[in-house]
Design an enzyme around this catalytic site. Structure first.
Site, PDB file in Angstrom:
ATOM      1  N   GLU A 202       0.794  -1.241   0.000  1.00  0.00           N
ATOM      2  CA  GLU A 202       0.000   0.000   0.000  1.00  0.00           C
ATOM      3  C   GLU A 202       0.820   1.280   0.000  1.00  0.00           C
ATOM      4  O   GLU A 202       0.629   2.138   0.870  1.00  0.00           O
ATOM      5  CB  GLU A 202      -0.931   0.001   1.230  1.00  0.00           C
ATOM      6  CG  GLU A 202      -1.907  -1.149   1.227  1.00  0.00           C
ATOM      7  CD  GLU A 202      -2.780  -1.171   2.469  1.00  0.00           C
ATOM      8  OE1 GLU A 202      -3.995  -1.233   2.310  1.00  0.00           O
ATOM      9  OE2 GLU A 202      -2.236  -1.121   3.593  1.00  0.00           O
TER      10      GLU A 202
HETATM   11  C1  TNX Z   1      -4.814  -3.993   4.480  1.00  0.00           C
HETATM   12  S1  TNX Z   1      -3.299  -6.371   3.793  1.00  0.00           S
HETATM   13  C2  TNX Z   1      -3.538  -3.859   4.989  1.00  0.00           C
HETATM   14  C3  TNX Z   1      -3.362  -3.557   6.411  1.00  0.00           C
HETATM   15  C4  TNX Z   1      -4.679  -3.324   7.099  1.00  0.00           C
HETATM   16  C5  TNX Z   1      -5.682  -4.353   6.636  1.00  0.00           C
HETATM   17  C6  TNX Z   1      -7.001  -4.297   7.344  1.00  0.00           C
HETATM   18  C7  TNX Z   1      -2.174  -5.388   3.805  1.00  0.00           C
HETATM   19  C8  TNX Z   1      -0.942  -5.874   3.250  1.00  0.00           C
HETATM   20  N1  TNX Z   1      -2.392  -4.160   4.286  1.00  0.00           N
HETATM   21  O1  TNX Z   1      -2.512  -2.440   6.559  1.00  0.00           O
HETATM   22  O2  TNX Z   1      -4.469  -3.417   8.459  1.00  0.00           O
HETATM   23  O3  TNX Z   1      -5.889  -4.154   5.267  1.00  0.00           O
HETATM   24  O4  TNX Z   1      -7.852  -5.340   6.963  1.00  0.00           O
END
Ligand code: TNX
Length: 500
Positions: A324
């Site tokens: 992300e």
């Molecule tokens: C996505 S999955 C994220 C996390 C959040 C989560 C909550 C991923 C690699 N990153 O930073 O905590 O969703 O469901």
């Protein structure tokens, strides 16, 4: 279709009747899981019933090889706990023996129950898993006597990596919880505990070269969550605790995004134009990053942190995050970070976004978003840890609308049946499966238990049992039979309304 309980199991059930919640155990048999549905999770690869039963009182004799330290300890502790005496010459013999790797593999075993109980495996870990299987066949409370079915169980896992991820960064989990979690995982043959140790809201691992990470970053958390951090000494002990139970702790330092806690501790990690340098307790993601245009600061930080991480954690795999974040230099950073891990003698794991980088094909990619295109990385030879959010994210509800759960990936939540239907066999190049519990909305041990259990048992079964041995109705019956074991472990698992 339900059938009468096979005679083979009558003795076992009779014993279990002492335990009220076991009394309604519903043994079902069906074509796909072989002739019997023993109360085991994960279900073994092969179960061959014999014609008789082994009756025993509260005594056994033991023979265990010196090399099988962990399995022997687990067996002795369990017998002592159950009030079964180890004697020189009364009762059936329980023998552990080390044999041939070709037959059993690194984690497989054969458990034979006839006049005696024998467990054979190629490794201490295999024997340890045989002991766990045997343990599940016993009622949870001590009885004057036990009756076990004659049976031969030949078993080995489908996948090498059978994991669960705990996000201790948004909200801290105390060491005692992690130890209990390792115990619980190992009872169901899960073998990778992935700790998400850093994020925007907190930094949880002591790094001696950067003490402010825990002074500042360790003192923050998501709003309403718990702060805190683990010292290196505590983590080394936790690693040893895991090792004795077949559980490797895989540390994750999330880079180059999700780094506000690090930036608040060391503002020079952010680019000069960044004004937000304080700790963060919100839940939005994607706003923070290391300053990739200042390679000197960024890479000496990355290398310094990872060097201490590999020193604490002997895991062959080190997770560098990579999720992300948008930055023109993202791919370059990931390529360099995975090579730093390689230069430290380990293999990197990264969230699937990292597949855009020029990584060594040995790098494991952790798939989490059902919509991401992973094919080009597969073509280059990468292997996958499967954690698709709509099946494995246990911060999502046990049911639609469960309070304090996420819905961003699946608005209906991830009910257990859905989690069980996940089929890793429909992917290629699978190294393993892992469920994840993010903790933006999980702030207490009890809530963690509720989100994790019993759904983690689906991870255990999907990771271990071949597709042909999986059947949801039978799984539910086995879960019901094992409920007293979950209770005895003190797990505050989610109880669906349908169950009493
Ligand atoms: C996505 S999955 C994220 C996390 C959040 C989560 C909550 C991923 C690699 N990153 O930073 O905590 O969703 O469901």
């Amino acid at each position: 279709m339900k059938r009468l309980i096979p005679t083979l199991l009558v003795g076992l059930i009779t014993t279990m009747n002492h335990d009220t919640s076991m009394a309604d155990m519903n043994i079902e048999s069906g074509p796909s899981a072989g002739p019997v549905n023993l109360p085991l999770i994960p279900y073994p690869r092969s179960v061959t019933p014999g014609p008789g039963q082994l009756r025993m009182a509260g005594n056994v004799t033991l023979s265990t090889p010196d090399e099988a330290e962990n399995a022997s300890r687990a067996l002795r502790e369990w017998l002592a706990d159950r009030g079964i005496n180890v004697s020189m010459d009364t009762g059936p013999r329980i023998s552990l023996s080390l044999g041939d790797a070709q037959t059993h593999g690194a984690e497989g075993y054969r458990l034979s129950i006839a006049d005696d109980i024998r467990i054979e495996a190629a490794t201490d870990t295999g024997l340890f898993y045989g002991v766990q299987t045997l343990r599940q066949l016993f009622p949870v409370q001590a009885q004057p006597g036990y009756t076990l079915p004659h049976v031969v169980i030949d078993d080995r896992p489908e996948f090498e990596w059978r994991g669960n991820m705990l996000d201790v960064a948004r909200s801290f989990l105390p060491l005692e919880y992690l130890r209990a979690h390792i115990d619980r995982m190992s009872r169901f043959k899960l073998n990778r505990l992935h700790l998400h140790l850093s994020d925007d809201q907190g930094w949880r691992v002591e790094i001696k070269a950067f003490p402010k990470l825990t002074e500042v970053g360790g003192a923050s958390s998501v709003e309403g969550g718990r702060s805190g951090f683990y010292t290196q000494a505590e983590l080394r002990e936790l690693v040893a605790y895991g090792e004795a139970r077949g559980v490797i702790i895989v540390p994750e330092i999330d880079l180059p995004g999700h780094t506000q806690a690090a930036i608040a501790s060391y503002p020079e990690l952010a680019c000069p134009d960044v004004t937000n340098l304080s700790t963060y307790s919100g839940v939005e993601v994607g706003f923070s990053k290391l300053c990739l245009t200042q390679p000197e600061t960024t890479y000496s930080f990355t290398e310094g942190v990872l060097t201490e991480i590999v020193d604490i954690f002997p895991s062959p795999y080190i997770h560098i995050g990579g999720d992300e974040i948008k930055d023109p230099l993202y791919a370059e950073f990931i390529g360099k970070a995975t090579r730093i891990v390689e230069s430290l003698g380990r293999t990197a794991v990264a969230w699937e976004e990292a597949s855009v980088a020029d990584n060594d094909p040995g790098v494991l990619l952790q798939l989490w978003n059902d919509e991401y295109d992973i094919q080009p990385a597969l073509d280059r030879g990468h292997r996958l840890i499967l954690s698709p959010c709509s099946y494995t994210y246990f911060d999502h509800g046990n049911y639609e609308g469960q309070p304090n759960t996420y819905t961003w990936c699946r608005k209906e939540g991830v009910p257990m049946e859905r989690a069980y239907q996940f089929n890793p066999q429909s992917y290629s190049q699978v190294h393993g499966v892992e469920s994840a519990m993010w903790s933006e909305l999980v702030h207490t041990d009890a809530t963690a238990d509720n989100r994790l259990w019993p759904r983690v048992l689906t991870t255990a079964e999907i990771g271990w049992s071949p597709a042909e041995a999986r059947n949801y109705e039978q799984f539910l019956d086995r879960l019901e039979a094992l409920r007293p074991q979950l209770d005895a472990m003190g797990i505050q698992y989610y109880r669906p309304q349908a169950l009493p």
